[in-house]
Design a protein around this motif. Sequence first.
Motif, PDB file in Angstrom:
ATOM      1  N   LEU A  61      -5.066  87.468  36.347  1.00  0.00           N
ATOM      2  CA  LEU A  61      -4.294  88.709  36.322  1.00  0.00           C
ATOM      3  C   LEU A  61      -4.973  89.746  35.425  1.00  0.00           C
ATOM      4  O   LEU A  61      -5.062  90.923  35.789  1.00  0.00           O
ATOM      5  CB  LEU A  61      -2.868  88.442  35.835  1.00  0.00           C
ATOM      6  CG  LEU A  61      -1.966  89.674  35.733  1.00  0.00           C
ATOM      7  CD1 LEU A  61      -1.803  90.341  37.087  1.00  0.00           C
ATOM      8  CD2 LEU A  61      -0.601  89.292  35.158  1.00  0.00           C
ATOM      9  N   ALA A  62      -5.455  89.314  34.269  1.00  0.00           N
ATOM     10  CA  ALA A  62      -6.128  90.237  33.364  1.00  0.00           C
ATOM     11  C   ALA A  62      -7.378  90.825  34.011  1.00  0.00           C
ATOM     12  O   ALA A  62      -7.660  92.023  33.875  1.00  0.00           O
ATOM     13  CB  ALA A  62      -6.497  89.520  32.064  1.00  0.00           C
ATOM     14  N   PRO A  80       2.454 102.955  35.890  1.00  0.00           N
ATOM     15  CA  PRO A  80       3.607 102.067  35.740  1.00  0.00           C
ATOM     16  C   PRO A  80       3.410 100.740  36.477  1.00  0.00           C
ATOM     17  O   PRO A  80       2.848 100.694  37.575  1.00  0.00           O
ATOM     18  CB  PRO A  80       4.749 102.864  36.377  1.00  0.00           C
ATOM     19  CG  PRO A  80       4.307 104.279  36.335  1.00  0.00           C
ATOM     20  CD  PRO A  80       2.820 104.235  36.520  1.00  0.00           C
ATOM     21  N   VAL A  81       3.898  99.687  35.851  1.00  0.00           N
ATOM     22  CA  VAL A  81       3.879  98.351  36.436  1.00  0.00           C
ATOM     23  C   VAL A  81       5.263  97.745  36.270  1.00  0.00           C
ATOM     24  O   VAL A  81       5.858  97.804  35.185  1.00  0.00           O
ATOM     25  CB  VAL A  81       2.833  97.444  35.748  1.00  0.00           C
ATOM     26  CG1 VAL A  81       2.931  96.010  36.285  1.00  0.00           C
ATOM     27  CG2 VAL A  81       1.428  97.990  35.946  1.00  0.00           C
ATOM     28  N   LEU A 132      -0.647  95.254  30.813  1.00  0.00           N
ATOM     29  CA  LEU A 132      -0.301  94.158  31.722  1.00  0.00           C
ATOM     30  C   LEU A 132      -0.859  92.815  31.267  1.00  0.00           C
ATOM     31  O   LEU A 132      -0.193  91.785  31.371  1.00  0.00           O
ATOM     32  CB  LEU A 132      -0.800  94.482  33.133  1.00  0.00           C
ATOM     33  CG  LEU A 132      -0.542  93.434  34.222  1.00  0.00           C
ATOM     34  CD1 LEU A 132       0.936  93.084  34.304  1.00  0.00           C
ATOM     35  CD2 LEU A 132      -1.053  93.937  35.570  1.00  0.00           C
ATOM     36  N   LYS A 133      -2.072  92.798  30.746  1.00  0.00           N
ATOM     37  CA  LYS A 133      -2.699  91.528  30.389  1.00  0.00           C
ATOM     38  C   LYS A 133      -1.941  90.788  29.294  1.00  0.00           C
ATOM     39  O   LYS A 133      -2.087  89.564  29.140  1.00  0.00           O
ATOM     40  CB  LYS A 133      -4.139  91.753  29.941  1.00  0.00           C
ATOM     41  CG  LYS A 133      -4.314  92.592  28.684  1.00  0.00           C
ATOM     42  CD  LYS A 133      -5.774  92.789  28.348  1.00  0.00           C
ATOM     43  CE  LYS A 133      -5.971  93.683  27.135  1.00  0.00           C
ATOM     44  NZ  LYS A 133      -5.356  93.121  25.908  1.00  0.00           N
ATOM     45  N   MET A 175       3.918  82.001  37.371  1.00  0.00           N
ATOM     46  CA  MET A 175       3.925  81.849  38.824  1.00  0.00           C
ATOM     47  C   MET A 175       5.222  82.323  39.477  1.00  0.00           C
ATOM     48  O   MET A 175       5.272  82.553  40.677  1.00  0.00           O
ATOM     49  CB  MET A 175       3.688  80.378  39.196  1.00  0.00           C
ATOM     50  CG  MET A 175       2.236  79.954  39.147  1.00  0.00           C
ATOM     51  SD  MET A 175       1.279  80.668  40.499  1.00  0.00           S
ATOM     52  CE  MET A 175       1.900  79.721  41.888  1.00  0.00           C
ATOM     53  N   PHE A 176       6.276  82.461  38.688  1.00  0.00           N
ATOM     54  CA  PHE A 176       7.565  82.854  39.246  1.00  0.00           C
ATOM     55  C   PHE A 176       7.754  84.372  39.238  1.00  0.00           C
ATOM     56  O   PHE A 176       8.824  84.863  39.587  1.00  0.00           O
ATOM     57  CB  PHE A 176       8.700  82.186  38.467  1.00  0.00           C
ATOM     58  CG  PHE A 176       8.635  80.676  38.488  1.00  0.00           C
ATOM     59  CD1 PHE A 176       9.055  79.970  39.607  1.00  0.00           C
ATOM     60  CD2 PHE A 176       8.122  79.983  37.416  1.00  0.00           C
ATOM     61  CE1 PHE A 176       8.973  78.589  39.649  1.00  0.00           C
ATOM     62  CE2 PHE A 176       8.042  78.596  37.439  1.00  0.00           C
ATOM     63  CZ  PHE A 176       8.462  77.893  38.558  1.00  0.00           C
ATOM     64  N   CYS A 177       6.698  85.083  38.848  1.00  0.00           N
ATOM     65  CA  CYS A 177       6.774  86.546  38.758  1.00  0.00           C
ATOM     66  C   CYS A 177       6.125  87.221  39.963  1.00  0.00           C
ATOM     67  O   CYS A 177       5.177  86.704  40.545  1.00  0.00           O
ATOM     68  CB  CYS A 177       6.073  87.031  37.494  1.00  0.00           C
ATOM     69  SG  CYS A 177       6.890  86.550  35.948  1.00  0.00           S
ATOM     70  N   VAL A 178       6.642  88.386  40.286  1.00  0.00           N
ATOM     71  CA  VAL A 178       6.009  89.316  41.214  1.00  0.00           C
ATOM     72  C   VAL A 178       5.635  90.549  40.401  1.00  0.00           C
ATOM     73  O   VAL A 178       6.460  91.063  39.636  1.00  0.00           O
ATOM     74  CB  VAL A 178       6.959  89.708  42.360  1.00  0.00           C
ATOM     75  CG1 VAL A 178       6.294  90.724  43.278  1.00  0.00           C
ATOM     76  CG2 VAL A 178       7.378  88.486  43.150  1.00  0.00           C
ATOM     77  N   VAL A 179       4.395  91.000  40.540  1.00  0.00           N
ATOM     78  CA  VAL A 179       3.901  92.135  39.766  1.00  0.00           C
ATOM     79  C   VAL A 179       3.627  93.296  40.712  1.00  0.00           C
ATOM     80  O   VAL A 179       2.850  93.160  41.656  1.00  0.00           O
ATOM     81  CB  VAL A 179       2.610  91.762  39.004  1.00  0.00           C
ATOM     82  CG1 VAL A 179       2.068  92.971  38.246  1.00  0.00           C
ATOM     83  CG2 VAL A 179       2.863  90.599  38.052  1.00  0.00           C
TER      84      VAL A 179
END
Length: 251
Positions: A173-174, A189-190, A211-212, A218-222
């Motif tokens: 993700l980073a 925005p995120v 964000l990093k 794993m249960f997140c939606v970004v």
Amino acid sequence: MKQVIYIVGFGPGDRAYMTGRAVAAIEQADLVVGYTTYIDLLKEQFPEQEYYATPMRKEVDRCRAAVEEALKGKTVAMVSSGDSGIYGMAGVMLEVIEEMHADLEVVAVPGVTAASVAAAVLGAPLMHDFAVISLSDCMTPLERIYHRVSCAADGDFVICLYNPKSHSRTAYLAHAAELIKQYRSTKTPVGIVRNAGRADQKAWLTTLGQLKDEPVDMFCVVLIGNSQTYVKNGKMITPRGYCVADTGAKE
């Protein structure tokens, strides 16, 4: 008549997010087949059904078992969370049926995918063109994933990331955020939603630059905004392009 296999997307798991067609397909099935965690969710809401579950990474075996039961005369519902045709079981089921030369009718039943649920929680971040990308490299080479992230960022798509981080994938993700920052402001925005549409749902807003450091799993939606996305009154908004300013004629 051919026996039927329903490939059912049941949304986040709660019955309130299931379509009428999804509920009907599960209720009329002689056997409901799915991933163990999903079956546990459904057993609470459809206790009268017969179930068959397999663990993660047994998707092909699960489909073959479903086909075999359908060929015996059972109506089978193969279930996936979200939408069965978006990272779900529809594709592999069709491939297995072809491989087994099974003469079965397949009916895909769409469901509410995590991107839609997360977007509704956050406001209206997906009002313009967007890309959904999974950061899981179980099925796709990592370099290809990063290339897709870069292309989506270059095209100024809103980017929705599934499977953003796990115990073994802590840096993906980073790195994706760094790629996106080549095309987008760090103040972009995120929105992050964990367990979207479930009882323990949690949502918060941050920025691309931060964000990093966010507690993502794993249960997140970004959802990462495009160059026009903004936050107002706690809501993440991506303009579609309508003119909403006061343009009324003077009396």
